[in-house]
Write a protein that holds these residues in place. Structure first.
Motif, PDB file in Angstrom:
ATOM      1  N   PHE A  27       0.811  -1.215   0.000  1.00 31.48           N
ATOM      2  CA  PHE A  27       0.000   0.000   0.000  1.00 31.48           C
ATOM      3  C   PHE A  27       0.849   1.271   0.000  1.00 31.48           C
ATOM      4  N   LEU A  28       1.890   1.309   0.853  1.00 33.29           N
ATOM      5  CA  LEU A  28       2.658   2.544   1.005  1.00 33.29           C
ATOM      6  C   LEU A  28       3.494   2.867  -0.227  1.00 33.29           C
ATOM      7  N   SER A  29       4.065   1.858  -0.858  1.00 31.11           N
ATOM      8  CA  SER A  29       4.891   2.101  -2.040  1.00 31.11           C
ATOM      9  C   SER A  29       4.081   2.125  -3.329  1.00 31.11           C
ATOM     10  N   LEU A  30       3.155   1.192  -3.460  1.00 29.87           N
ATOM     11  CA  LEU A  30       2.371   1.087  -4.698  1.00 29.87           C
ATOM     12  C   LEU A  30       1.075   1.886  -4.654  1.00 29.87           C
ATOM     13  N   GLY A  31       0.694   2.341  -3.469  1.00 30.84           N
ATOM     14  CA  GLY A  31      -0.547   3.089  -3.346  1.00 30.84           C
ATOM     15  C   GLY A  31      -1.730   2.179  -3.043  1.00 30.84           C
ATOM     16  N   VAL A  32      -2.734   2.746  -2.381  1.00 37.78           N
ATOM     17  CA  VAL A  32      -3.922   1.965  -2.034  1.00 37.78           C
ATOM     18  C   VAL A  32      -4.762   1.747  -3.286  1.00 37.78           C
ATOM     19  N   PRO A  33      -5.085   0.511  -3.625  1.00 35.06           N
ATOM     20  CA  PRO A  33      -5.883   0.252  -4.827  1.00 35.06           C
ATOM     21  C   PRO A  33      -7.309   0.768  -4.668  1.00 35.06           C
ATOM     22  N   LYS A  34      -7.883   1.228  -5.757  1.00 32.04           N
ATOM     23  CA  LYS A  34      -9.249   1.724  -5.745  1.00 32.04           C
ATOM     24  C   LYS A  34     -10.170   0.675  -6.376  1.00 32.04           C
ATOM     25  N   MET A  35     -11.312   0.489  -5.749  1.00 31.99           N
ATOM     26  CA  MET A  35     -12.272  -0.488  -6.248  1.00 31.99           C
ATOM     27  C   MET A  35     -13.611   0.204  -6.504  1.00 31.99           C
ATOM     28  N   ASP A  36     -14.098   0.140  -7.733  1.00 29.17           N
ATOM     29  CA  ASP A  36     -15.408   0.675  -8.075  1.00 29.17           C
ATOM     30  C   ASP A  36     -16.035  -0.206  -9.153  1.00 29.17           C
ATOM     31  N   PHE A  37     -17.288   0.038  -9.435  1.00 29.11           N
ATOM     32  CA  PHE A  37     -18.021  -0.820 -10.368  1.00 29.11           C
ATOM     33  C   PHE A  37     -17.563  -0.650 -11.811  1.00 29.11           C
ATOM     34  N   ALA A  38     -16.792   0.412 -12.075  1.00 25.65           N
ATOM     35  CA  ALA A  38     -16.330   0.634 -13.443  1.00 25.65           C
ATOM     36  C   ALA A  38     -15.110  -0.224 -13.781  1.00 25.65           C
ATOM     37  N   MET A  39     -14.540  -0.886 -12.775  1.00 24.32           N
ATOM     38  CA  MET A  39     -13.345  -1.709 -13.012  1.00 24.32           C
ATOM     39  C   MET A  39     -13.740  -3.008 -13.689  1.00 24.32           C
ATOM     40  N   ASN A  40     -12.823  -3.524 -14.503  1.00 24.55           N
ATOM     41  CA  ASN A  40     -13.075  -4.819 -15.138  1.00 24.55           C
ATOM     42  C   ASN A  40     -12.703  -5.955 -14.192  1.00 24.55           C
ATOM     43  N   ALA A  41     -12.907  -7.173 -14.626  1.00 22.00           N
ATOM     44  CA  ALA A  41     -12.715  -8.336 -13.763  1.00 22.00           C
ATOM     45  C   ALA A  41     -11.266  -8.482 -13.291  1.00 22.00           C
ATOM     46  N   SER A  42     -10.308  -8.256 -14.199  1.00 21.46           N
ATOM     47  CA  SER A  42      -8.896  -8.405 -13.822  1.00 21.46           C
ATOM     48  C   SER A  42      -8.493  -7.364 -12.787  1.00 21.46           C
ATOM     49  N   GLN A  43      -9.027  -6.142 -12.899  1.00 24.28           N
ATOM     50  CA  GLN A  43      -8.713  -5.109 -11.910  1.00 24.28           C
ATOM     51  C   GLN A  43      -9.312  -5.444 -10.551  1.00 24.28           C
ATOM     52  N   TRP A  44     -10.524  -6.022 -10.562  1.00 23.61           N
ATOM     53  CA  TRP A  44     -11.140  -6.440  -9.310  1.00 23.61           C
ATOM     54  C   TRP A  44     -10.311  -7.523  -8.629  1.00 23.61           C
ATOM     55  N   ILE A  45      -9.835  -8.462  -9.407  1.00 19.76           N
ATOM     56  CA  ILE A  45      -9.026  -9.548  -8.850  1.00 19.76           C
ATOM     57  C   ILE A  45      -7.716  -9.005  -8.289  1.00 19.76           C
ATOM     58  N   ASP A  46      -7.081  -8.120  -9.047  1.00 20.86           N
ATOM     59  CA  ASP A  46      -5.809  -7.546  -8.609  1.00 20.86           C
ATOM     60  C   ASP A  46      -5.982  -6.748  -7.313  1.00 20.86           C
ATOM     61  N   SER A  47      -6.993  -5.896  -7.250  1.00 22.85           N
ATOM     62  CA  SER A  47      -7.221  -5.081  -6.057  1.00 22.85           C
ATOM     63  C   SER A  47      -7.601  -5.951  -4.863  1.00 22.85           C
ATOM     64  N   SER A  48      -8.437  -6.959  -5.112  1.00 23.93           N
ATOM     65  CA  SER A  48      -8.854  -7.844  -4.021  1.00 23.93           C
ATOM     66  C   SER A  48      -7.671  -8.613  -3.452  1.00 23.93           C
ATOM     67  N   LEU A  49      -6.779  -9.078  -4.319  1.00 26.06           N
ATOM     68  CA  LEU A  49      -5.595  -9.796  -3.856  1.00 26.06           C
ATOM     69  C   LEU A  49      -4.690  -8.894  -3.026  1.00 26.06           C
ATOM     70  N   ARG A  50      -4.569  -7.642  -3.441  1.00 27.99           N
ATOM     71  CA  ARG A  50      -3.722  -6.717  -2.690  1.00 27.99           C
ATOM     72  C   ARG A  50      -4.310  -6.416  -1.320  1.00 27.99           C
ATOM     73  N   PHE A  51      -5.627  -6.263  -1.249  1.00 27.42           N
ATOM     74  CA  PHE A  51      -6.274  -6.075   0.050  1.00 27.42           C
ATOM     75  C   PHE A  51      -6.108  -7.316   0.923  1.00 27.42           C
ATOM     76  N   LEU A  52      -6.194  -8.491   0.319  1.00 25.39           N
ATOM     77  CA  LEU A  52      -6.026  -9.737   1.058  1.00 25.39           C
ATOM     78  C   LEU A  52      -4.605  -9.866   1.591  1.00 25.39           C
ATOM     79  N   ILE A  53      -3.637  -9.526   0.763  1.00 21.55           N
ATOM     80  CA  ILE A  53      -2.231  -9.579   1.192  1.00 21.55           C
ATOM     81  C   ILE A  53      -1.986  -8.596   2.331  1.00 21.55           C
ATOM     82  N   GLN A  54      -2.541  -7.390   2.207  1.00 23.72           N
ATOM     83  CA  GLN A  54      -2.367  -6.390   3.251  1.00 23.72           C
ATOM     84  C   GLN A  54      -2.988  -6.856   4.570  1.00 23.72           C
ATOM     85  N   SER A  55      -4.152  -7.461   4.482  1.00 28.14           N
ATOM     86  CA  SER A  55      -4.832  -7.947   5.685  1.00 28.14           C
ATOM     87  C   SER A  55      -4.055  -9.076   6.338  1.00 28.14           C
ATOM     88  N   ALA A  56      -3.445  -9.933   5.531  1.00 23.60           N
ATOM     89  CA  ALA A  56      -2.684 -11.059   6.070  1.00 23.60           C
ATOM     90  C   ALA A  56      -1.377 -10.604   6.711  1.00 23.60           C
TER      91      ALA A  56
END
Length: 211
Positions: A27-56
């Motif tokens: 998050f600090l180096s790459l920035g917090v990913p943004k999630m909205d309904f305009a994102m495509n499926a690959s962007q949703w997967i990428d952002s979700s994985l980053r949130f999951l990694i951050q939480s872990a």
């Protein structure tokens, strides 16, 4: 008696250090990913994985401090000097990289950073105070009874829940990123090591601790 190296705990310490690097890079180096309904499926997967990694990885600091409590800190002057040297060395490296690659000039804040005289570098200062205070904590652990130890932990955890979590009534608690919280984790780990049959409850204890 010959000391036996606790390899699994040492491996956990290395994992905690690696998680610190991942946590700051995500998050600090790459920035917090943004999630909205305009994102495509690959962007949703990428952002979700980053949130999951951050939480872990958010447990990295707590794991590291609890390992200090598990083994018990035995303060020595040479270790203290080594710790301060490492903090100073990497601070100088960071300042050098920012000046050479970031295109900014040296300023008075850099000197304050070097001696940890500002709000940055919260972890080294909190851990340093824990390190200095560890003889007092160790003396309490060695001389108190299991019952009194348990009462103290219950009181501290209750205080944390009411004032540090539910009401946010103590700014100095810093949401768990403060020396007082480090002391709580240190004592909790010492209690488990000395007074809990953690091998019998290993799986449940690991899940509860992570939660």
């Amino acid at each position: 008696m010959e000391k036996v190296r606790n390899s699994n705990m040492e491996l956990l310490r290395l994992l905690a250090m690696f998680m610190v690097l991942v946590y700051h890079a995500d998050f600090l180096s790459l920035g917090v990913p943004k999630m909205d309904f305009a994102m495509n499926a690959s962007q949703w997967i990428d952002s979700s994985l980053r949130f999951l990694i951050q939480s872990a990885c958010v447990v990295c600091v707590n794991v590291f401090v609890m390992l200090s409590g598990w083994f018990g800190i035995r303060p020595k002057l040479d270790r203290l000097i080594s710790f301060l040297f490492q903090v100073t060395f990497f601070t100088i490296v960071g300042i050098f990289v920012n000046v050479m690659l970031g295109g900014r000039h040296l300023c008075f804040d850099d000197l304050k950073n070097l001696f940890m005289l500002n709000d940055n570098l919260w972890f080294p200062k909190s851990y340093l105070l824990l390190y200095l205070f560890s003889p007092v904590l160790n003396a309490f652990v060695e001389r108190t009874s299991k019952r009194h130890f348990r009462i103290l932990l219950i009181g501290i955890i209750a205080f944390q829940m009411v004032y540090g979590w539910l009401s946010r009534g103590v700014a100095w608690y810093m949401g768990g990123y403060s020396c007082i919280f480090f002391m709580e984790l240190y004592l909790l780990a010492r209690y488990v090591r000395l007074h809990v049959d953690y091998l019998h409850y290993s799986k449940k204890f690991i899940i509860l601790s992570y939660a």
